[in-house]
Every structure is written in C-alpha cells, then in structure tokens.
Design a protein around this motif. Structure first.
Motif, mmCIF file in Angstrom:
data_model
loop_
_atom_site.group_PDB
_atom_site.id
_atom_site.type_symbol
_atom_site.label_atom_id
_atom_site.label_comp_id
_atom_site.label_asym_id
_atom_site.label_seq_id
_atom_site.Cartn_x
_atom_site.Cartn_y
_atom_site.Cartn_z
ATOM 1 N N ALA A 19 41.152 47.510 51.841
ATOM 2 C CA ALA A 19 40.715 47.063 53.163
ATOM 3 C C ALA A 19 39.317 46.469 53.064
ATOM 4 O O ALA A 19 39.016 45.423 53.673
ATOM 5 C CB ALA A 19 40.725 48.230 54.146
ATOM 6 N N ALA A 20 38.450 47.106 52.254
ATOM 7 C CA ALA A 20 37.096 46.568 52.057
ATOM 8 C C ALA A 20 37.143 45.239 51.309
ATOM 9 O O ALA A 20 36.432 44.285 51.664
ATOM 10 C CB ALA A 20 36.244 47.578 51.293
ATOM 11 N N LEU A 21 37.999 45.127 50.276
ATOM 12 C CA LEU A 21 38.090 43.883 49.514
ATOM 13 C C LEU A 21 38.560 42.732 50.394
ATOM 14 O O LEU A 21 38.061 41.603 50.277
ATOM 15 C CB LEU A 21 39.038 44.054 48.329
ATOM 16 N N VAL A 22 39.521 43.005 51.268
ATOM 17 C CA VAL A 22 40.004 41.963 52.175
ATOM 18 C C VAL A 22 38.879 41.503 53.091
ATOM 19 O O VAL A 22 38.703 40.300 53.336
ATOM 20 C CB VAL A 22 41.204 42.473 52.994
ATOM 21 N N ARG A 23 38.080 42.464 53.612
ATOM 22 C CA ARG A 23 36.959 42.085 54.484
ATOM 23 C C ARG A 23 35.950 41.230 53.713
ATOM 24 O O ARG A 23 35.402 40.262 54.235
ATOM 25 C CB ARG A 23 36.286 43.332 55.053
ATOM 26 N N TRP A 24 35.691 41.597 52.466
ATOM 27 C CA TRP A 24 34.713 40.833 51.670
ATOM 28 C C TRP A 24 35.227 39.425 51.385
ATOM 29 O O TRP A 24 34.455 38.471 51.398
ATOM 30 C CB TRP A 24 34.429 41.559 50.353
ATOM 31 N N GLY A 28 33.717 35.744 52.754
ATOM 32 C CA GLY A 28 33.215 34.829 51.748
ATOM 33 C C GLY A 28 32.378 35.479 50.675
ATOM 34 O O GLY A 28 31.733 34.794 49.875
ATOM 35 N N TRP A 29 32.370 36.810 50.635
ATOM 36 C CA TRP A 29 31.573 37.521 49.630
ATOM 37 C C TRP A 29 32.252 37.470 48.268
ATOM 38 O O TRP A 29 31.593 37.329 47.245
ATOM 39 C CB TRP A 29 31.400 38.971 50.021
ATOM 40 N N LEU A 30 33.562 37.654 48.257
ATOM 41 C CA LEU A 30 34.336 37.636 47.021
ATOM 42 C C LEU A 30 35.355 36.496 47.087
ATOM 43 O O LEU A 30 35.693 36.004 48.169
ATOM 44 C CB LEU A 30 35.091 38.952 46.810
ATOM 45 N N ARG A 31 35.880 36.126 45.918
ATOM 46 C CA ARG A 31 36.953 35.146 45.860
ATOM 47 C C ARG A 31 38.295 35.854 46.019
ATOM 48 O O ARG A 31 38.439 37.036 45.671
ATOM 49 C CB ARG A 31 36.920 34.413 44.524
ATOM 50 N N GLU A 32 39.271 35.137 46.500
ATOM 51 C CA GLU A 32 40.626 35.693 46.567
ATOM 52 C C GLU A 32 41.100 36.056 45.165
ATOM 53 O O GLU A 32 41.846 37.022 44.971
ATOM 54 C CB GLU A 32 41.571 34.682 47.212
ATOM 55 N N LEU A 33 40.655 35.291 44.159
ATOM 56 C CA LEU A 33 40.998 35.592 42.769
ATOM 57 C C LEU A 33 40.535 36.989 42.373
ATOM 58 O O LEU A 33 41.248 37.716 41.672
ATOM 59 C CB LEU A 33 40.362 34.548 41.852
ATOM 60 N N ASP A 34 39.344 37.401 42.832
ATOM 61 C CA ASP A 34 38.814 38.718 42.497
ATOM 62 C C ASP A 34 39.666 39.819 43.133
ATOM 63 O O ASP A 34 39.977 40.837 42.485
ATOM 64 C CB ASP A 34 37.363 38.851 42.991
ATOM 65 N N ARG A 35 40.048 39.619 44.379
ATOM 66 C CA ARG A 35 40.889 40.607 45.058
ATOM 67 C C ARG A 35 42.269 40.690 44.405
ATOM 68 O O ARG A 35 42.819 41.782 44.208
ATOM 69 C CB ARG A 35 41.036 40.253 46.545
ATOM 70 N N SER A 36 42.839 39.533 44.031
ATOM 71 C CA SER A 36 44.160 39.525 43.403
ATOM 72 C C SER A 36 44.127 40.231 42.049
ATOM 73 O O SER A 36 45.082 40.935 41.692
ATOM 74 C CB SER A 36 44.638 38.080 43.225
ATOM 75 N N PHE A 37 43.050 40.049 41.301
ATOM 76 C CA PHE A 37 42.925 40.727 40.016
ATOM 77 C C PHE A 37 42.874 42.241 40.224
ATOM 78 O O PHE A 37 43.524 43.001 39.489
ATOM 79 C CB PHE A 37 41.663 40.242 39.287
ATOM 80 N N ALA A 38 42.133 42.690 41.224
ATOM 81 C CA ALA A 38 42.071 44.117 41.524
ATOM 82 C C ALA A 38 43.445 44.644 41.923
ATOM 83 O O ALA A 38 43.847 45.746 41.505
ATOM 84 C CB ALA A 38 41.064 44.371 42.643
ATOM 85 N N ALA A 39 44.190 43.866 42.706
ATOM 86 C CA ALA A 39 45.526 44.291 43.117
ATOM 87 C C ALA A 39 46.456 44.391 41.913
ATOM 88 O O ALA A 39 47.273 45.327 41.813
ATOM 89 C CB ALA A 39 46.086 43.316 44.150
ATOM 90 N N PHE A 40 46.340 43.454 40.973
ATOM 91 C CA PHE A 40 47.157 43.499 39.761
ATOM 92 C C PHE A 40 46.881 44.778 38.962
ATOM 93 O O PHE A 40 47.812 45.461 38.505
ATOM 94 C CB PHE A 40 46.862 42.270 38.907
ATOM 95 N N LEU A 41 45.613 45.125 38.807
ATOM 96 C CA LEU A 41 45.272 46.334 38.054
ATOM 97 C C LEU A 41 45.750 47.589 38.783
ATOM 98 O O LEU A 41 46.171 48.558 38.140
ATOM 99 C CB LEU A 41 43.757 46.408 37.825
ATOM 100 N N SER A 42 45.679 47.561 40.096
ATOM 101 C CA SER A 42 46.137 48.717 40.867
ATOM 102 C C SER A 42 47.639 48.925 40.702
ATOM 103 O O SER A 42 48.122 50.064 40.612
ATOM 104 C CB SER A 42 45.782 48.523 42.340
#
Length: 703
Positions: A19-24, A28-42
């Motif tokens: 939820a925090a990553l989506v808000r970031w 515009g704090w993080l790239r969608e690529l960064d969130r997707s990478f975190a989701a892949f690892l999860s």
C-alpha cells in the motif's frame, strides 16, 4: 506504516508495504518498475521479511538515480540525501508533517541492525555473490545481481588488461617507440613534461589505458598521434595494419569526434617518422581511421533485447578500440564493451573525469580515475617513461605504492583552449576544486568571455540572451577577441541558426546534395548557442523554458506554427534509442522544409518537413527522417546539463534553480560551464552558485 507493522512476514505487513509502495509510485517518488520488482520478489519468497522487499525496491530505485547499488547504512544515517525521496519538486511543503510511511521515517525507526538481520534471514533472495539470488549484499551495499555481475566483470577485465603488456612496450620495441614519439611531438620541449607525449607512451604500454583531461587539453590530438605511432610500429615491424575502432556513446559525440579526428589526421607530420617518405606518409595516413560510430552500432544492437551481436562468443574484429566521452558510459555498457573486445586488443578510454557521470547506473570513468590528480606513478613506471619519452615525472606524482591501474591513467594537465585570460577556464577550475569564494571572485572579475545574470530576468533580458546571445555590452566585449591567434565568433542566441536556415535555403529545384549541405550548415549553426538547465520540471525546468523560448521566437517572426506541433526550425533531441531509424538517445536534429519530389512529373515538387540529423557515416553526412516516424523526441531550445554531455557550443548559458536541489552539484555546474567553447552566461543567484560549488556527487558503487 509504523515499524511494528513491518516486523515479521505477515500478510498484514506485506499488505501495508505494498500500500505504501503504491502511494509512492502515485506520488512520483518511485518508478512503477521498482514496485513491480518488489512484487516479483514477494511472489518468489512470500515468507520474506517485508524489510527485505522494501530494501530491494529502494535498490532498484537507486539504479534509476545512477547508483549501481543501495548503501543501506548510509540510507539509515541520512535517508533524504541517500535516497533523494521525496524527489525534487515532490517534497513535502515546509508546513507539512511527513507521513509515518515516508522513507526517512521508516529507516530511522527501524535502524540499520534490524535491516541487516532481515537481509541475513533471506537466503532465497539475498546472497554474497555465488549462486543465483536476485539480490547480492557486499558489506553495507545491496545490489541487484545483474549490476553486481557487471561490476565484477568490469573490475576483473580492467585488472587483467592493465597487467597485459603490449608489443609496443617490449624492450626490443622501445627504441622504435621513442623515435616515433620524438618525431610526432615538439622536440623543442626537451625534458619539460609534455603530458600529451607521456599519455601516448603510457597508453601504448598495456591493454587498457585512460587519457583524461578537461576541455581543450588535447585529448583528441593526443589519441590521433597515439594511433599514428601504433599503426607506424605495426607496419614498420612487418605486420599487418591494425584494425582500429573509434566509437562514442551518442551520435552527436561521434559526429563531433569524426570531424576533429579528420582534421587532426591531415595535420600529422608523418614524414618525420624514421624511414617514412612522402608515399609512406600518405599510406600511413590512410591507415588511421577517421570515421566514428556509436557504441551501440559498434556492438551491433538488436531491437527488443539488451543483448548485442558482438559479445564474448562473437568478439569484435578489432586490434584496438578507442572510446571517446567515456564519462557517459554506464556500467552495463562498459561490461558489454569489455566482453566483446578480444583479449589481445587494447582499449583506450578518452574523457573528462570531472564531468557528470552517465545517466544510467555507474560512474565508471570517475571511479577508475579517482586517483588521477595525484598521479601515483611508481619509480618503475617513471623509469620506463623516461626511456620512452626522455621526460621525467615530477616527484610529487610519484608513489612507490602506486596501484597497477594508476600506471595506466594519464591526465592532461594543460588547457590549450582556456588561457589565463579566460573566465570560462578560471571558473571551471574554481568550481572543480570546490572553492566557492574563488568562484565568486571569478564571476566578479569582468572576464570578457563570461557573463553572470540575475535568473529572475524579465522577458526582455531573457529574450536578448536566448534570441540574440546577450545585450550590447556582451557583444561589445566580443569585438576583436582572439584565442590562439584566431578570431572568435561573437556570442549568438537561437536567432542565429534560424536566420541562417532562412537565408541559405536552396531553391526547390536544387539537387539533393545542396539540401544536405544546407542541413549540415544549419546543424552547425544550431551549436552556436544552447540554454542548459538543471531540472526538467518547474518554472526553471526545460519543459517550461522550451515553451517560453518558442513563444519569444514566434513573437520575433523566427518560427511559425503551433508550439505543440512540427514547424521549420524546431530543434529536437531523441530521448530513446530507435534502432529502426538508427538514432540514439541524445541525438539532436533540426526540422527543415525540403522538396517532396514524389509526383514531380505531374505537379512539380512541393515543400515538406523533414528532420535532419548528423550522420557522418552516410554519403551526404545527413540522415533525413519524416517527423511522423519520430516517436520519442523533445524540443531542445533548452536541454538538461545531463543531455548536453558530449556536446560543445560556442555560447552556452546555464540556468540554476533558485530553490536548493540535490541534483545541482559541483559536477553539474562544471559540466555546464565546460560545454561552452567561447562564451558562457550563468543565470544563477550567488546562493545557488555557492551551494552547487560546495556539493559533490557521491555515486554509490564498488569499482
């Protein structure tokens, strides 16, 4: 999201994290690529501690900022500086309180030891090098494995090549090398240190070398003489001609180097070489290449893949490779080049170590030249250099404990472009040294090639700069100015190239060669002036300034049409590699009206817009592209300093933002200043100049 919500691999903790990553991402704090990478690892390790997933997202985020890894300990000590979150322009207002899930709050509340323990407990995700985990931890640094692998490749390849001596360095070849160097360099110099001559000798010694130096120190001149020496030795010793490759990171850098090398090759006094007559000199001159391509073209880029046609299994057919503007080479590209180059083929890097590093991850040239200022040459290197050149290295640059890499790096220490009377040179030196008081003094000293303006200039003053090149006082200073005995063209603005475009346009029935020549001239005139900015967004960013400048030019009748569309005179920069059109990120073109020769027999030719790009490898020297085929381009009346690397402008102007920004650094200011060849205008408050002079880039990596 408090620290308690992050403890333990619970579903609630993972839900809070994402939820925090989506808000970031939304902010515009993080790239969608960064969130997707975190989701892949999860998904890969659902039992993993959320802290590990969060650290991985931040490591990915750091790649987007040019760092090859995340220094977690530094992030815990100063999250705002290390992560630059929130990013420029998206920070909290001074009256706002940071939310509990802000990165700085999370890092401070959890603590480094807790992060370290979480990483230790995630063997499926985090390794120490061996294996195939997606993350690699080295001390306090956390890497994505691919970038850890690139770093290892570069380190190992450079170490191996530095320890590999070339045939030119063999004792039997030393007299021939010394004679060739004496023939091509000024014999009147005697034993006085000629760093260009020394750089040639050092670069001929091993299979990896770097020639670094600021603008005007003669890097191109040096490497041309080096190529002449090496080609002469190969031919004199009965061998075949060396297959030499020349490349640069961008098309515009390649075009500029091609032009510089072609001129330098013609001036070489090759008939001074031992046993070389007039015919032999011309044969040798023809064996020195002058055509420079991009690194992507050299390696053989392929659409829709990161892989290249040339790699370790299909090496480049070269005996020697020279890469110019090496500060723009990122870690991944350097690894690809080293993998594709045959083991016996030397690699020579040219570049200014003090410029901004590449936009992509890594600061390869800066890291490899970290010790160049102090030399660190061993007594053994000094003795060899004395035998090869007759010159002695200053004692201050000697170090019995010098490292092998130090012996392969030569810094050119004399600027032939900026003399003692050059404000540009004085300002660049002061900024590079981080001497903010000296910077202030230079700006106030009245140098004829330097102008310091209030960034809050009204439209009239701003228009005089970007359209005409400045006010009457600046133009008056230009009268009669000479550099190295040559008259200097006056400072101009964008009106210069637009007027040339109009005045020199061939008639509609002129041959194609005439339009190629016209385009080449307009592209050259386009380099007469450039406004540089630190930021992309905001009132002092390139997006707003491009709109403002287009409005001013339209008011003066220099351009026509809608600012949002295509029009004659529109300058554009490619923002993403387009392999189908053979255009690279950073290539600059200009939109011109040319004949549409289709249907000439029935209706006659009509004018149609095309975009012209410099293409030295083509017969006409120009690549013409339909605007409709250009998908990723932007107008560049103003461009960021990062995008200007590899370019040079007769008159460069740099605008620094009024608000403090972590991207405005000493390297950015130095790079902006040194884009100017003859004239430089700085639009910045004294406070902004001081802050930039005192803040240095600290890229995180392990080279």
């Amino acid at each position: 999201m408090s620290d308690a919500r992050l403890l333990g691999p619970t579903a609630d903790a993972h839900a809070s994290l994402f939820a925090a990553l989506v808000r970031w991402v939304d902010a515009g704090w993080l790239r969608e690529l960064d969130r997707s990478f975190a989701a892949f690892l999860s998904r890969m390790a659902p039992e993993a501690d959320p802290l590990v997933i969060l650290a991985a997202a931040w490591a990915s985020h750091q790649l987007g900022r040019g760092h090859s890894c995340l220094d977690l300990q530094a992030a815990c000590q100063d999250a705002g500086l290390t992560l630059a979150l929130p990013p420029e322009g998206l920070a909290f207002a001074a009256t706002e309180e940071a939310p509990p899930d802000a990165p700085a709050m999370l890092l401070a509340s959890v603590g480094f030891e807790r992060w370290q323990a979480a990483l230790d407990a995630a063997p499926l995700l985090v390794g120490t090098g061996q294996g195939s985990t997606p993350l690699v931890r080295v001390g306090t640094r956390l890497y994505l494995r691919r970038y850890w692998h690139y770093e290892q490749q570069v380190r190992q390849q450079v170490a191996r090549r530095v320890s590999t001596r070339t045939a030119a360095a063999e004792e039997a070849a030393l007299p021939l090398l010394a004679a060739a160097l004496d023939a091509l360099f000024d014999p009147a110099a005697g034993q006085r240190m000629d760093w260009q001559k020394a750089a040639c000798a050092l670069a001929a010694r091993q299979a990896f070398s770097i020639i670094t130096g600021g603008p005007g120190t003669g890097k191109t001149t040096t490497v041309v003489r080096l190529l002449a020496v090496l080609q002469y030795m190969a031919m004199a010793q009965g061998g075949r001609r060396l297959r030499i490759g020349l490349a640069a990171p961008t098309g515009k850098a390649a075009a500029r180097l091609s032009e510089s090398i072609a001129g330098a090759v013609q001036k070489l006094p090759l008939d001074r070489l031992p046993n070389v007559d007039a015919a032999g000199a011309e044969e040798l001159r023809a064996a020195i290449p002058t055509s420079v391509g991009t690194v992507h073209r050299l390696l053989g880029s392929r659409p829709d893949t990161r892989r290249f046609r040339h790699d370790a299994l299909n090496p480049l057919p070269l005996d020697l490779l020279v890469l110019d503007e090496a500060s723009m080479l990122d870690l991944e590209m350097m690894a690809n080049v080293l993998a594709a180059l045959p083991e016996e083929a030397p690699l020579i890097l040219l570049g200014d170590k003090d410029q901004l590093a590449s936009v992509e991850a890594g600061a390869v040239l800066g890291d490899l030249c970290r010790r160049a200022d102090a030399g660190h040459y061993t007594p053994q290197t000094a003795a060899w250099l004395r035998s090869a050149t007759g010159q002695s290295i200053d004692d201050a640059l000697l170090d019995p404990q010098g490292q092998p890499l130090d012996q392969a790096v030569a810094k050119l220490r004399v600027s032939w472009r900026f003399g003692a009377d050059s404000g540009i040179g004085q300002l660049a030196d002061a900024v590079n040294a981080g001497r903010s008081e000296r910077v202030r003094d230079v700006l106030q000293s009245g140098f004829s090639d330097l102008r310091h303006l209030d960034p809050a200039s009204d439209d009239a003053a701003f228009a005089r700069l970007v359209v005409d090149g400045g006010d009457d006082d600046f133009a008056w200073r230009a009268k009669g100015r000479m550099v190295q005995g040559q008259p200097v063209p006056p400072p101009v603005g964008h009106g210069h190239y637009l007027q040339r475009m109009r005045d020199t346009q061939p008639p509609i029935d002129a041959p194609q060669a005439a339009f190629d020549g016209w385009a080449h001239g307009v592209l050259g005139a386009l380099g007469g002036f450039q406004l540089l900015c630190a930021l992309r967004r905001g009132p002092q960013g390139v997006e707003a300034l491009n709109t403002r400048i287009a409005r001013l030019l339209r008011a003066r009748g220099l351009i026509e049409g809608d600012a949002s569309g295509w029009y004659a005179g529109r300058p554009v920069m490619v923002t993403r590699n387009d392999y189908g059109l053979d255009l690279r990120n950073g290539d600059v073109g200009v939109t011109l009206a040319v004949p549409d020769r289709r249907g000439v027999a029935s209706t006659g030719a009509a004018w149609r817009l095309r975009v012209a790009f410099a293409a030295p490898e083509l017969p006409g020297g120009v690549r013409w592209v339909l605007p409709s085929r250009l998908r990723d381009v932007e107008t560049v009346f103003a461009m960021t300093v990062h995008k200007s690397q590899g370019s040079e402008f007769s008159h460069a102007a740099l605008l620094l933002p009024e608000q403090p920004s972590p991207v405005v650094t000493r390297e950015l200011l130095y790079t902006g200043i040194t884009r100017a060849r003859h004239w430089f205008t700085l639009l910045a408050s004294p406070q902004a100049v001081r802050a930039a002079s005192e803040r240095a880039v600290q890229r995180v990596g392990g080279l």
